[in-house]
Design an enzyme around this catalytic site. Structure first.
Site, PDB file in Angstrom:
ATOM      1  N   SER A 153       0.871  -1.168   0.000  1.00 11.26           N
ATOM      2  CA  SER A 153       0.000   0.000   0.000  1.00 11.26           C
ATOM      3  C   SER A 153       0.907   1.217   0.000  1.00 11.26           C
ATOM      4  CB  SER A 153      -0.883   0.000   1.242  1.00 11.26           C
ATOM      5  OG  SER A 153      -1.567   1.211   1.325  1.00 11.26           O
ATOM      6  N   ARG A 154       0.822   2.021  -1.047  1.00 14.15           N
ATOM      7  CA  ARG A 154       1.790   3.125  -1.168  1.00 14.15           C
ATOM      8  C   ARG A 154       1.424   4.340  -0.335  1.00 14.15           C
ATOM      9  NH1 ARG A 154       1.449   1.631  -6.834  1.00 14.15           N
ATOM     10  NH2 ARG A 154       3.033   0.050  -7.201  1.00 14.15           N
ATOM     11  N   VAL A 155       0.180   4.438   0.130  1.00 11.27           N
ATOM     12  CA  VAL A 155      -0.169   5.603   0.960  1.00 11.27           C
ATOM     13  C   VAL A 155      -0.886   5.235   2.255  1.00 11.27           C
ATOM     14  CG1 VAL A 155      -0.323   7.300  -0.906  1.00 11.27           C
ATOM     15  CG2 VAL A 155      -2.324   5.982  -0.305  1.00 11.27           C
TER      16      VAL A 155
END
Length: 497
Positions: free
Chosen positions: A364-366
């Site tokens: 999950s990048r954010v």
């Protein structure tokens, strides 16, 4: 006529006085070719791209290719009597769908027409299916969690409101189940949900609607269905229609979760449509703008700053891979558009590990910045420990003589896997997730046999709900300090005794 001549002349004069000559200009065209849901129309010189066109038989179409003399129209109705020579009229409007609160709890088709047999939806407002995504200035950082209720996701691959997280995996690995469980978990959170079913069997859509109804989730959910039996143009329109409905709620400052199930079938429908209207095929016969097809859809998911309305749209697109190949054309396209992916593996699914999430390539990048404070603190090492266990497990198959440290890591890994297993339609509240993740990482489960972990979990949740309800509430309201940790330790020691 029995009236006197002067009376009749007065009536005629009155009529002439009030006569209002109004000539209505309407641009029309003629169908010169029709077949496979595509009509080629001659004569609509001023037609706009994506304009809604009306055929003589009452059915509608959407203008696609605007050529020198003709317009290629995608017909948006399966039951039509369009033939060569049918007259087509411009409406002057781009394709729009009805939107509003009245759609909650309903199952509608790609044009917003109810298909659940519960009567018409009373809605006065419509929105174009295509809209511009919010600009950088209007957006706000993703820092509010969207809890899925699934331990493996909320602890290792967290999702925030306004994020776009891809769920990717082979057929029959539980992708839709993750999406449905996430919808069920939004109960009493104020998040509205839209589930877009593209190219699925009607029976599957009915099953999902029943599942949501049973869980009490239909009251805040809209299902938009363009089933496999419907034409390619309707399957192409469906996700944009769902997104337009979501934008209506976002503009009112509400949070919306939208699920596109699935975008690989959407791309296939678009390919069929494009080839029929003679657009040049590119790689794998997809048209050249297939990336733009999904990017302009997913860009519309965002969290908007309070001064611009303050709502959010969180998108969970699903992509089906063939034999786990994430490097194929459509999967790589959607991976590059989204803010992370949850990868489901067939081997794990068949090994009975459900949800079958591979933590190695899931990311999950954010969402980390949107994770609950307590969960962020306790799950810091979880992904690393899980990944180490998977590496060691592969290595340990060949070696019988293992040192104590390796044995301890393998034992811990087995318990982590057992803890992260979860039954379908049973999302877990965030406070309980924090407790069980803390317990397994800090060795409170080491003395419990792996086959007894499930029973321990159930007892622990029961104890926390009855005696430590306030602690769970604090975790869920983003509080976490030393006194909370001490209280959690106390509860775990009582369980041990």
């Amino acid at each position: 006529m029995s009236g006197r001549p002067e009376e009749i002349s007065n009536i005629i004069k009155q009529q002439i006085k009030n006569y209002n000559s109004k000539i209505e200009m309407r641009e029309t065209g003629t169908v010169i070719l029709v077949g496979d849901g595509i009509a080629r129309v001659y004569g609509l010189r001023n037609c706009m791209a994506s304009e809604l066109l009306e055929f003589d038989d009452g059915s509608y179409g959407m203008a696609q290719n605007l050529e020198n003399e003709t317009v290629s129209v995608a017909v948006l109705s399966d039951n039509n009597t369009i033939h060569e020579g049918t007259v087509v009229r411009r409406t002057g409007k781009v394709l729009s769908v009805p939107v509003g609160e009245a759609f909650l709890g309903r199952v509608v088709n790609a044009l917003g027409v109810p298909v659940d047999g519960k009567g018409p939806v009373l809605s006065s407002e419509t929105r174009p299916i295509e809209a511009e995504a919010p600009g950088i200035i209007e957006r706000k950082g993703v820092d509010v969690p969207l809890q899925t209720g699934i331990k493996a996701i909320d602890s290792m691959i967290p999702i925030g409101r306004g994020q776009r997280e891809l769920i990717i995996g082979d057929r029959q690995t539980g992708k839709t189940e993750i999406a449905v469980d996430t919808i069920i978990n939004q109960k009493n959170t104020g998040v509205l949900c839209i589930y877009v079913a593209i190219g699925q069997k009607n029976t599957s859509v009915v099953q999902i609607a029943n599942q949501l109804e049973k869980a009490g989730a239909m009251e805040y959910t809209i299902i938009v269905s363009a089933s496999a039996s419907e034409s390619a143009p309707l399957q192409y329109v469906a996700p944009y229609a769902g997104c337009a409905m979501a934008e209506y709620f976002r503009e009112q400052g509400k949070d919306v979760l939208i699920i596109y199930d699935d975008l690989s079938k959407h791309a296939v429908a678009y390919r069929a449509l494009s080839l029929l209207i003679r657009r040049p095929p590119g790689r794998e016969a997809y048209p050249g703008d297939v990336f733009y097809l999904h990017s302009r859809l997913l860009e519309r998911a965002a969290r908007v700053a309070p001064e611009y309305g303050g709502g959010s749209i969180t998108a969970l697109p699903l992509i089906e891979t063939q034999a786990g190949d994430v490097s194929a054309y459509i999967p790589t396209n959607v991976i590059s558009i989204t803010d992370g992916q949850i990868f489901l593996e067939t081997e794990l699914f068949h090994a009975g590990i459900m949800p079958a999430i591979n933590p190695g390539i899931s990311v999950s990048r954010v969402g980390g910045s949107a994770q609950l404070k307590a969960m962020k603190k306790v799950s810091g090492e979880l992904k690393l420990l899980y990944s180490q266990y998977r590496e060691l497990q592969a290595f340990a198959q060949f070696g019988s003589d293992l040192d104590a440290d390796t044995k301890a890591r393998l034992a811990l890994g087995e318990r982590i896997v057992e803890v992260l297993k979860q039954d379908r339609n049973s999302p877990l509240r965030a406070g309980c997730q924090v407790a069980i993740v803390y317990a397994v990482i800090n060795g409170y489960l080491n003395e419990i046999p792996v086959n007894r972990v499930k029973a321990y979990e159930a007892k622990l949740y029961e104890k926390l709900e009855t005696s430590y309800g306030e602690l769970l509430d604090r975790f869920e309201h983003n509080f976490y300090d030393e006194s909370d940790v001490e209280e959690l330790k106390k509860a775990l020691l009582e369980m041990k005794e």
